[in-house]
Scaffold this motif. Sequence first.
Motif, PDB file in Angstrom:
ATOM      1  N   ASN A 165      45.232  53.061  55.345  1.00  0.00           N
ATOM      2  CA  ASN A 165      43.955  54.089  55.751  1.00  0.00           C
ATOM      3  C   ASN A 165      44.042  53.857  57.185  1.00  0.00           C
ATOM      4  O   ASN A 165      43.186  54.600  57.911  1.00  0.00           O
ATOM      5  N   CYS A 166      45.006  53.190  58.031  1.00  0.00           N
ATOM      6  CA  CYS A 166      44.863  52.967  59.275  1.00  0.00           C
ATOM      7  C   CYS A 166      45.723  54.178  59.949  1.00  0.00           C
ATOM      8  O   CYS A 166      46.870  54.380  59.433  1.00  0.00           O
ATOM      9  N   ASN A 167      45.493  54.604  61.098  1.00  0.00           N
ATOM     10  CA  ASN A 167      46.290  55.691  61.934  1.00  0.00           C
ATOM     11  C   ASN A 167      46.392  54.973  63.224  1.00  0.00           C
ATOM     12  O   ASN A 167      45.736  54.349  63.767  1.00  0.00           O
ATOM     13  N   SER A 168      47.382  55.592  63.852  1.00  0.00           N
ATOM     14  CA  SER A 168      47.688  54.909  65.307  1.00  0.00           C
ATOM     15  C   SER A 168      46.751  55.468  66.268  1.00  0.00           C
ATOM     16  O   SER A 168      46.260  56.547  66.186  1.00  0.00           O
ATOM     17  N   GLY A 169      46.187  54.397  66.823  1.00  0.00           N
ATOM     18  CA  GLY A 169      44.959  54.472  67.772  1.00  0.00           C
ATOM     19  C   GLY A 169      43.757  54.180  67.290  1.00  0.00           C
ATOM     20  O   GLY A 169      42.555  54.118  67.927  1.00  0.00           O
ATOM     21  N   ASP A 170      43.473  53.637  66.045  1.00  0.00           N
ATOM     22  CA  ASP A 170      42.293  53.225  65.365  1.00  0.00           C
ATOM     23  C   ASP A 170      42.077  51.898  66.033  1.00  0.00           C
ATOM     24  O   ASP A 170      42.903  51.048  66.204  1.00  0.00           O
ATOM     25  N   VAL A 171      40.802  51.411  66.287  1.00  0.00           N
ATOM     26  CA  VAL A 171      40.497  50.069  66.486  1.00  0.00           C
ATOM     27  C   VAL A 171      40.043  49.412  65.281  1.00  0.00           C
ATOM     28  O   VAL A 171      39.411  49.862  64.452  1.00  0.00           O
ATOM     29  N   VAL A 172      40.671  48.341  65.071  1.00  0.00           N
ATOM     30  CA  VAL A 172      40.537  47.622  63.548  1.00  0.00           C
ATOM     31  C   VAL A 172      40.289  45.944  63.988  1.00  0.00           C
ATOM     32  O   VAL A 172      40.510  45.760  65.181  1.00  0.00           O
ATOM     33  N   ARG A 173      39.525  45.636  63.011  1.00  0.00           N
ATOM     34  CA  ARG A 173      39.425  43.912  63.048  1.00  0.00           C
ATOM     35  C   ARG A 173      40.367  43.594  62.112  1.00  0.00           C
ATOM     36  O   ARG A 173      40.513  43.887  60.966  1.00  0.00           O
ATOM     37  N   ILE A 174      41.160  42.606  62.571  1.00  0.00           N
ATOM     38  CA  ILE A 174      42.152  41.925  61.584  1.00  0.00           C
ATOM     39  C   ILE A 174      41.736  40.348  61.183  1.00  0.00           C
ATOM     40  O   ILE A 174      41.089  39.602  62.420  1.00  0.00           O
ATOM     41  N   GLU A 175      42.104  40.002  60.331  1.00  0.00           N
ATOM     42  CA  GLU A 175      41.501  38.671  59.563  1.00  0.00           C
ATOM     43  C   GLU A 175      42.838  37.692  59.133  1.00  0.00           C
ATOM     44  O   GLU A 175      43.600  38.487  58.627  1.00  0.00           O
ATOM     45  N   HIS A 176      42.639  36.414  59.709  1.00  0.00           N
ATOM     46  CA  HIS A 176      43.736  35.859  59.288  1.00  0.00           C
ATOM     47  C   HIS A 176      43.863  35.373  57.858  1.00  0.00           C
ATOM     48  O   HIS A 176      42.849  35.270  57.054  1.00  0.00           O
ATOM     49  N   CYS A 177      44.994  35.383  56.886  1.00  0.00           N
ATOM     50  CA  CYS A 177      45.217  35.301  55.464  1.00  0.00           C
ATOM     51  C   CYS A 177      46.359  34.344  55.424  1.00  0.00           C
ATOM     52  O   CYS A 177      47.207  33.978  56.276  1.00  0.00           O
ATOM     53  N   ARG A 178      46.677  34.179  54.209  1.00  0.00           N
ATOM     54  CA  ARG A 178      47.935  33.584  53.967  1.00  0.00           C
ATOM     55  C   ARG A 178      48.975  34.326  54.476  1.00  0.00           C
ATOM     56  O   ARG A 178      48.975  35.402  54.633  1.00  0.00           O
ATOM     57  N   LYS A 179      50.107  33.422  54.797  1.00  0.00           N
ATOM     58  CA  LYS A 179      51.408  34.112  55.223  1.00  0.00           C
ATOM     59  C   LYS A 179      52.055  35.079  54.093  1.00  0.00           C
ATOM     60  O   LYS A 179      52.464  34.704  52.978  1.00  0.00           O
ATOM     61  N   LEU A 180      51.979  36.339  54.499  1.00  0.00           N
ATOM     62  CA  LEU A 180      52.555  37.407  53.380  1.00  0.00           C
ATOM     63  C   LEU A 180      53.721  37.639  53.592  1.00  0.00           C
ATOM     64  O   LEU A 180      54.775  37.904  52.891  1.00  0.00           O
ATOM     65  N   SER A 181      54.583  37.471  54.929  1.00  0.00           N
ATOM     66  CA  SER A 181      55.953  37.662  55.217  1.00  0.00           C
ATOM     67  C   SER A 181      56.329  36.837  56.385  1.00  0.00           C
ATOM     68  O   SER A 181      55.401  36.131  56.980  1.00  0.00           O
ATOM     69  N   ARG A 182      57.484  37.090  56.809  1.00  0.00           N
ATOM     70  CA  ARG A 182      58.110  36.153  57.942  1.00  0.00           C
ATOM     71  C   ARG A 182      57.140  36.331  59.172  1.00  0.00           C
ATOM     72  O   ARG A 182      56.903  35.455  59.864  1.00  0.00           O
ATOM     73  N   HIS A 183      56.689  37.624  59.466  1.00  0.00           N
ATOM     74  CA  HIS A 183      55.977  37.976  60.543  1.00  0.00           C
ATOM     75  C   HIS A 183      54.659  38.072  60.207  1.00  0.00           C
ATOM     76  O   HIS A 183      53.646  38.582  61.124  1.00  0.00           O
ATOM     77  N   LYS A 184      54.179  38.301  59.042  1.00  0.00           N
ATOM     78  CA  LYS A 184      52.852  38.948  58.725  1.00  0.00           C
ATOM     79  C   LYS A 184      51.840  37.868  58.282  1.00  0.00           C
ATOM     80  O   LYS A 184      52.228  37.401  57.029  1.00  0.00           O
ATOM     81  N   SER A 185      50.862  37.445  58.841  1.00  0.00           N
ATOM     82  CA  SER A 185      49.933  36.513  58.342  1.00  0.00           C
ATOM     83  C   SER A 185      48.373  37.187  58.491  1.00  0.00           C
ATOM     84  O   SER A 185      47.451  36.377  58.549  1.00  0.00           O
TER      85      SER A 185
END
Length: 145
Positions: free
Chosen positions: A49-69
């Motif tokens: 549901n995110c679009n380019s330019g949205d202001v979002v809050r991201i939260e740390h979680c377990r490592k989902l892939s090589r670059h994505k945590s």
Amino acid sequence: MRHNFIGIVISTAMDKTVRVQVAKRVMVHRFQKEVLRHKVYMAHDELENCNSGDVVRIEHCRKLSRHKSFAVAEVIKPARSWTDPETGIDMYLREIRNYKPDAKAAQADVTTKEFAAPKVPAPPQNDINLDADMKTYEQTGTLGQ
């Protein structure tokens, strides 16, 4: 306590993944000046549901892939969008800046002249008679004009 960052979505090209740019102020002690540093995080967006330019809050979680945590926790402020009245396409501000209209549609109303090569200029007309001038020079030693 989990790491939370607030940033701007800069890319949504991947499936269920967004790139979020987070800005941070850092003091450079050598110059005693505060500068702005940026870091880009890959974050999981399950609902897409995110679009380019949205202001979002991201939260740390377990490592989902090589670059994505990180995962998108919430959309704080959606990007401003604009709907083109002619085509009905929704465009976000970042896309509007990079928008280039279709070249064929832009040239549909324009009439152009066909290229015509310029005429070749005529050679200059000289009144010089070299034979007569050479004879005069040989006889008198000067050119007679």
